[in-house]
Design a protein around this motif. Structure first.
Motif, PDB file in Angstrom:
ATOM      1  N   ALA A 218      21.595  42.385  30.415  1.00 21.52           N
ATOM      2  CA  ALA A 218      21.321  40.964  30.645  1.00 21.52           C
ATOM      3  C   ALA A 218      21.880  40.058  29.560  1.00 21.52           C
ATOM      4  O   ALA A 218      21.699  38.836  29.613  1.00 21.52           O
ATOM      5  N   GLY A 219      22.556  40.631  28.549  1.00 20.56           N
ATOM      6  CA  GLY A 219      23.155  39.827  27.495  1.00 20.56           C
ATOM      7  C   GLY A 219      22.192  39.402  26.413  1.00 20.56           C
ATOM      8  O   GLY A 219      22.538  38.584  25.544  1.00 20.56           O
ATOM      9  N   ARG A 220      20.986  39.951  26.410  1.00 19.78           N
ATOM     10  CA  ARG A 220      19.995  39.600  25.384  1.00 19.78           C
ATOM     11  C   ARG A 220      20.218  40.385  24.098  1.00 19.78           C
ATOM     12  O   ARG A 220      19.789  39.962  23.025  1.00 19.78           O
ATOM     13  N   LEU A 221      20.814  41.551  24.233  1.00 19.15           N
ATOM     14  CA  LEU A 221      21.256  42.365  23.100  1.00 19.15           C
ATOM     15  C   LEU A 221      22.744  42.626  23.270  1.00 19.15           C
ATOM     16  O   LEU A 221      23.219  42.791  24.401  1.00 19.15           O
ATOM     17  N   SER A 222      23.462  42.696  22.164  1.00 22.28           N
ATOM     18  CA  SER A 222      24.888  43.027  22.241  1.00 22.28           C
ATOM     19  C   SER A 222      25.105  44.532  22.265  1.00 22.28           C
ATOM     20  O   SER A 222      26.136  45.014  22.752  1.00 22.28           O
ATOM     21  N   GLY A 223      24.125  45.280  21.709  1.00 20.27           N
ATOM     22  CA  GLY A 223      24.277  46.727  21.671  1.00 20.27           C
ATOM     23  C   GLY A 223      22.970  47.421  21.380  1.00 20.27           C
ATOM     24  O   GLY A 223      21.982  46.794  20.963  1.00 20.27           O
ATOM     25  N   TYR A 224      22.977  48.721  21.615  1.00 24.01           N
ATOM     26  CA  TYR A 224      21.788  49.556  21.413  1.00 24.01           C
ATOM     27  C   TYR A 224      22.241  50.986  21.178  1.00 24.01           C
ATOM     28  O   TYR A 224      23.178  51.463  21.811  1.00 24.01           O
ATOM     29  N   TRP A 225      21.583  51.661  20.227  1.00 20.00           N
ATOM     30  CA  TRP A 225      21.847  53.084  20.037  1.00 20.00           C
ATOM     31  C   TRP A 225      20.541  53.800  19.760  1.00 20.00           C
ATOM     32  O   TRP A 225      19.587  53.214  19.251  1.00 20.00           O
ATOM     33  N   GLU A 226      20.480  55.072  20.136  1.00 17.67           N
ATOM     34  CA  GLU A 226      19.300  55.871  19.841  1.00 17.67           C
ATOM     35  C   GLU A 226      19.666  57.346  19.964  1.00 17.67           C
ATOM     36  O   GLU A 226      20.530  57.733  20.745  1.00 17.67           O
TER      37      GLU A 226
END
Length: 286
Positions: A218-226
């Motif tokens: 949704a464009g609320r975060l630019s990225g995520y990692w886990e």
């Protein structure tokens, strides 16, 4: 559903997507009604890996609803699998030959649910011959339903979702999560944080992998990692990101598949920079 969206995947007269949406919404509303009203709390692999009767009840509800419509399909759900990474890997391998496999996390963010922290979700994906074709993530607290179909886009509130436009990691808000096993992955996670925090606008950790992926979509975060996730944590959200124009790989840059446990999901523009940073800091996991 947006007028731009094409006809959903169907078998006979039944829409896979409609069943996923209806099932996630019903389970999510039931979960929300149980906030602060659960009676049993069980430790799975560690004091950080928890389950309640609400997780189990939600999964049973989801299974029953899906099987009512598609009795020949297979279901892989978190609460139907023994705790621990080895058991999760084995369960996925045993289910991998199914033509249609529903992949379910009945409460993604159980720790949040237990503490009354309103950031948890229901995650339901459908794989056809190993490829995710439908992904639904429902946040009952915000009444947000994220829906994606392979090749047909992703939507929330009937509006098309698109990833963010940041071109540099320095301008990006990113998220991560902390492994429940507290084994080798926690050390890698901390190395990743140490490397990433100075290089981004800021870092968040909400505690629901599925919602983090939905927020990238949704464009609320630019990225995520886990590190150390399971198929039910990732599958639905992965499709949301891809259908919103983003990019999803493992932490070493290899293409996503159901066996991936260490994940990077971004708007695509910052992907190589984030993945390379994790690898250089020995934070990509095994």
């Amino acid at each position: 559903m947006s007028s731009e969206q094409k006809e959903p995947f169907t078998v006979g007269s039944k829409s896979f997507t409609a069943v996923a949406i209806n099932t996630a919404a019903k389970a999510g509303e039931w979960i929300k009604s149980k906030l602060g009203d659960f009676s049993s709390l069980t430790i799975k692999t560690s004091p950080h890996d928890l389950v309640t009767e609400v997780d189990k009840g939600s999964e049973m509800m989801i299974r029953n609803l899906i099987m009512t419509h598609f009795p020949t399909h297979s279901i892989l759900g978190e609460e139907g699998v023994e705790p621990g990474a080895a058991a999760s890997i084995k369960a996925l391998q045993e289910a991998s030959d199914a033509e249609y496999l529903w992949i379910v996390d009945p409460v993604d963010g159980t720790t949040n649910f237990i503490h009354g922290f309103p950031f948890f979700s229901v995650s339901i994906a459908l794989a056809h011959k190993g490829e995710i074709i439908v992904g639904v993530v429902y946040d009952p607290n915000r009444d947000e339903l994220f829906v994606a179909e392979k090749g047909k886009g992703a939507y929330v509130h009937g509006r098309r979702t698109m990833v963010s436009g940041e071109e540099r990691l320095l301008d990006s808000l990113v998220a991560t999560g902390f492994p429940t096993d507290r084994g080798p992955n926690i050390a890698g996670n901390m190395r990743g944080l140490e490397a990433v925090v100075p290089r981004v606008r800021n870092v968040r950790s909400g505690g629901s992998a599925a919602l983090h992926l939905a927020y990238v979509a949704a464009g609320r975060l630019s990225g995520y990692w886990e590190l150390g996730l399971n198929a039910w944590d990732i599958a639905a959200g992965m499709l949301l990101v891809k259908e919103s124009g983003g990019h999803v790989t493992d932490t070493k840059g290899n293409p996503y598949h159901l066996e991936v446990r260490n994940i990077v999901a971004t708007n695509g523009r910052i992907h190589d920079e984030l993945a390379q940073l994790l690898q250089e800091s020995d934070a990509a996991g095994n």
